[in-house]
Design a protein around this motif. Structure first.
Motif, PDB file in Angstrom:
ATOM      1  N   HIS A 135       0.827  -1.209   0.000  1.00 42.71           N
ATOM      2  CA  HIS A 135       0.000   0.000   0.000  1.00 42.71           C
ATOM      3  C   HIS A 135       0.862   1.259   0.000  1.00 42.71           C
ATOM      4  CE1 HIS A 135      -3.355   2.679   0.943  1.00 42.71           C
ATOM      5  NE2 HIS A 135      -2.600   3.197   1.914  1.00 42.71           N
ATOM      6  N   SER A 136       1.889   1.289   0.854  1.00 45.01           N
ATOM      7  CA  SER A 136       2.739   2.475   0.961  1.00 45.01           C
ATOM      8  C   SER A 136       3.425   2.779  -0.362  1.00 45.01           C
ATOM      9  CB  SER A 136       3.784   2.267   2.066  1.00 45.01           C
ATOM     10  OG  SER A 136       4.696   3.337   2.100  1.00 45.01           O
ATOM     11  N   GLN A 139       0.867   3.863  -3.206  1.00 47.27           N
ATOM     12  CA  GLN A 139       0.275   5.178  -2.969  1.00 47.27           C
ATOM     13  C   GLN A 139       1.287   6.295  -3.226  1.00 47.27           C
ATOM     14  OE1 GLN A 139      -2.839   6.103  -2.363  1.00 47.27           O
ATOM     15  NE2 GLN A 139      -3.564   3.980  -2.457  1.00 47.27           N
TER      16      GLN A 139
END
Length: 444
Positions: A135-136, A139
Motif C-alpha cells: 500500500h505504501s 500510494q
C-alpha cells in the motif's frame, strides 16, 4: 499538492499523427480547451495466473474535458473514440507504470530541447525487495505519477503533444503501443558526445548560465537537506505516536483497576477515561501527520530533486553543444594559422623531414602549394561546420533558457502549493488538538 490539474490543449488543428511535434506553440492562439486529470486507485493485476512475476499495478487516470467556448480563438476538439460522450464527461483509463515510461520516452524523443519532467524511479528499495505491491509503495508512486502528469500539463509545449492526448483518452492503448514498436531508438550520438565531453568544460560560459547553475545547485542542496530533515521528523513523530499509544494502553489498564470501586473511584475512572481519550486523539493525530508527510510532502520533495536533476542534465547537454562549437572553432583557427605560416614561408615540415623529401626527389615548393590547397579546402569545410555548430549551440541555448524559465514557473507554483498544503495540514492538526484538549479540560 493538488490532485487535479488543468491541462491546456492544442488550439490549432494539426496532423493526424499522435506524435506530431512540428508546431510552434508561440505561433498558436491562447488555449481555450482544458483537461482536469486525476491519478488514483492503484490496483494489482495479474496477466498470468500461474506466474506471480507477471503481476503489475494499474493506475486509474480520470480526465474531465472542458471545452470552453471562445470564438476569438481557434480550437482543436479532443478526439474521443466514443462519440456518445459529452465534452463534460469524465474519461477513465487505466495505465501501468510501463505506459508512463513509454509516454516519457516519446516526449523526450520528440522534444529533445525540452526539460521533460522525470518519472518516479523504478529502481527503489521497495521494488527490488519485492514490496512493489504494498500500500505504501503504490500510494507514493501514485502521487509521483500525479506530479508527473501535472508538470506536463503545465508545460506549454509538452501539454500539446498528441502522444499525451492518446495516453489520456485512448481506449485501445495496447494496439497503439504496438504501432510504436521499433520506432523508439536511443540517441547514441548524444550518449557518445556526453562521454567524449565528460571531462571538458565550456571556455566562455555566459554569466546567465553561470547564475542558473549556481541557483540549481543551491536549490538542489536545500531541497535535499529539507528532505532529510523531514525523514527524521517522520521517524521521530512515529516514535512519539507509538509512545502515546502505549501510554493510552496503560491508562486503559488503570481505568479497569479503579472501575469497580467507590463513587470517588468511579469519578476518578471517568476522569482517567476523558484524559485517555485526549491521549488517543493525540496519538492518532501525530500518526496522520506523519502519514501525510511520508506519503505526500516528502514525495513532493523527492520529485523536485529529480526535476532539478533533469534541469542540470539539460544544461549539460547545452554545454556539450557549445563545447562541440568551441572545439571546431579551435581546429579552424589552427588550420588557418598553419596555412598562413605556409603562405609566409615559415610553415611546413621540420628541417629533417624537408631534407628527406629533397633526397626522395620531392619538390618542396610543389609540396607547399599542395598543402596550402588542401588546407584551403579544409578551412572552407570547417568554416561551414563552425557556422552550423554555432547556430545549433545558440539555438539550443535559447531553447534551454526558455525551458529554465518554464521550470522556474512550475517550481515556484509547486513549492507554494506544497508548503500551503503542509501548513494547512499542520493547522488542521493543531486546531483539532485544541478542540480535543479543551473538551478534556472541561471534563476534568
Amino acid at each position: 499538492m493538488p490532485d487535479s490539474t488543468e491541462l491546456p490543449r492544442d488550439p490549432a488543428s494539426g496532423p493526424d499523427s499522435p506524435r506530431d511535434s512540428t508546431r510552434n506553440p508561440a505561433q498558436d492562439s491562447p488555449v481555450c480547451s482544458h483537461l482536469s486529470i486525476l491519478v488514483s486507485d492503484p490496483q494489482k493485476q495479474r496477466a498470468d495466473q500461474v506466474k506471480a512475476s507477471s503481476s503489475y499495478v494499474t493506475y486509474q487516470i480520470s480526465t474531465k474535458i472542458d471545452n470552453r467556448p471562445n470564438p476569438a480563438h481557434r480550437r482543436r476538439q479532443l478526439h474521443i473514440a466514443d462519440k456518445s460522450k459529452k465534452p463534460t464527461d469524465i474519461i477513465v483509463v487505466h495505465r501501468r507504470y510501463s505506459d508512463f515510461v513509454l509516454l516519457h520516452t516519446v516526449l523526450t524523443q520528440d522534444h529533445p530541447s525540452c526539460i521533460v519532467p522525470p518519472l518516479p524511479d523504478k529502481k527503489v528499495l521497495q521494488y527490488i525487495a519485492g514490496d512493489r505491491f504494498g500500500h505504501s509503495f503504490t500510494q507514493k508512486r501514485c502521487h509521483s505519477l500525479q506530479n508527473f502528469l501535472r508538470r506536463i500539463s503545465e508545460h506549454p509545449v509538452l501539454s500539446q503533444s498528441r502522444m499525451l492526448e492518446t495516453f489520456l483518452v485512448s481506449s485501445d492503448w495496447d494496439a497503439y503501443r504496438r504501432t510504436l514498436s521499433g520506432t523508439l531508438v536511443a540517441n547514441k550520438e548524444e550518449v557518445s558526445d556526453a562521454l567524449m565531453n565528460a571531462f571538458k568544460t565550456v571556455h566562455n560560459q555566459s554569466e546567465e548560465f553561470t547564475e542558473i547553475k549556481e541557483k540549481s545547485e543551491k536549490l538542489d542542496h536545500n531541497v535535499s537537506k529539507i528532505d532529510k530533515i523531514f525523514h527524521r521528523v517522520v521517524k521521530r513523530q512515529e516514535a512519539i505516536s507509538d509512545d502515546f499509544g502505549k501510554f493510552s494502553q496503560s491508562l486503559r489498564e488503570l481505568q479497569e483497576l479503579v472501575s469497580d470501586g467507590s463513587e470517588s473511584d468511579k469519578a476518578l475512572c471517568a476522569k482517567v477515561k476523558t484524559f485517555n481519550e485526549g491521549i488517543s486523539q493525540l496519538s492518532y493525530g501525530l500518526r496522520d501527520v506523519s502519514k501525510y508527510l511520508d506519503y505526500e510532502y516528502i514525495v513532493d520533495l523527492k520529485d523536485m530533486e529529480h526535476y532539478i536533476d533533469n534541469v542540470k542534465q539539460t544544461i549539460k547537454l547545452k554545454d556539450q553543444k557549445q563545447i562541440d562549437y568551441e572545439e571546431l572553432n579551435d581546429y579552424l583557427t589552427k588550420s588557418i594559422n598553419e596555412k598562413n605560416n605556409l603562405v609566409s614561408g615559415y610553415g611546413g615540415s621540420n628541417y629533417f623531414a624537408s631534407k628527406l623529401e629533397e633526397l626522395a626527389g620531392i619538390n618542396q615548393e610543389v609540396a607547399r602549394r599542395d598543402k596550402i590547397s588542401k588546407l584551403e579546402t579544409k578551412i572552407g569545410s570547417l568554416t561551414t561546420e563552425v557556422e552550423n555548430a554555432k547556430e545549433v549551440a545558440d539555438a539550443f541555448e535559447r531553447e534551454v533558457l526558455k525551458e529554465v524559465n518554464i521550470f522556474e514557473g512550475i517550481k515556484t507554483k509547486e513549492l507554494k502549493s506544497s508548503l500551503t498544503a503542509l501548513a494547512d495540514n499542520q493547522i488542521e492538526f493543531y486546531q483539532k488538538m485544541v478542540d480535543t484538549w479543551s473538551k478534556v479540560e472541561q471534563g476534568l
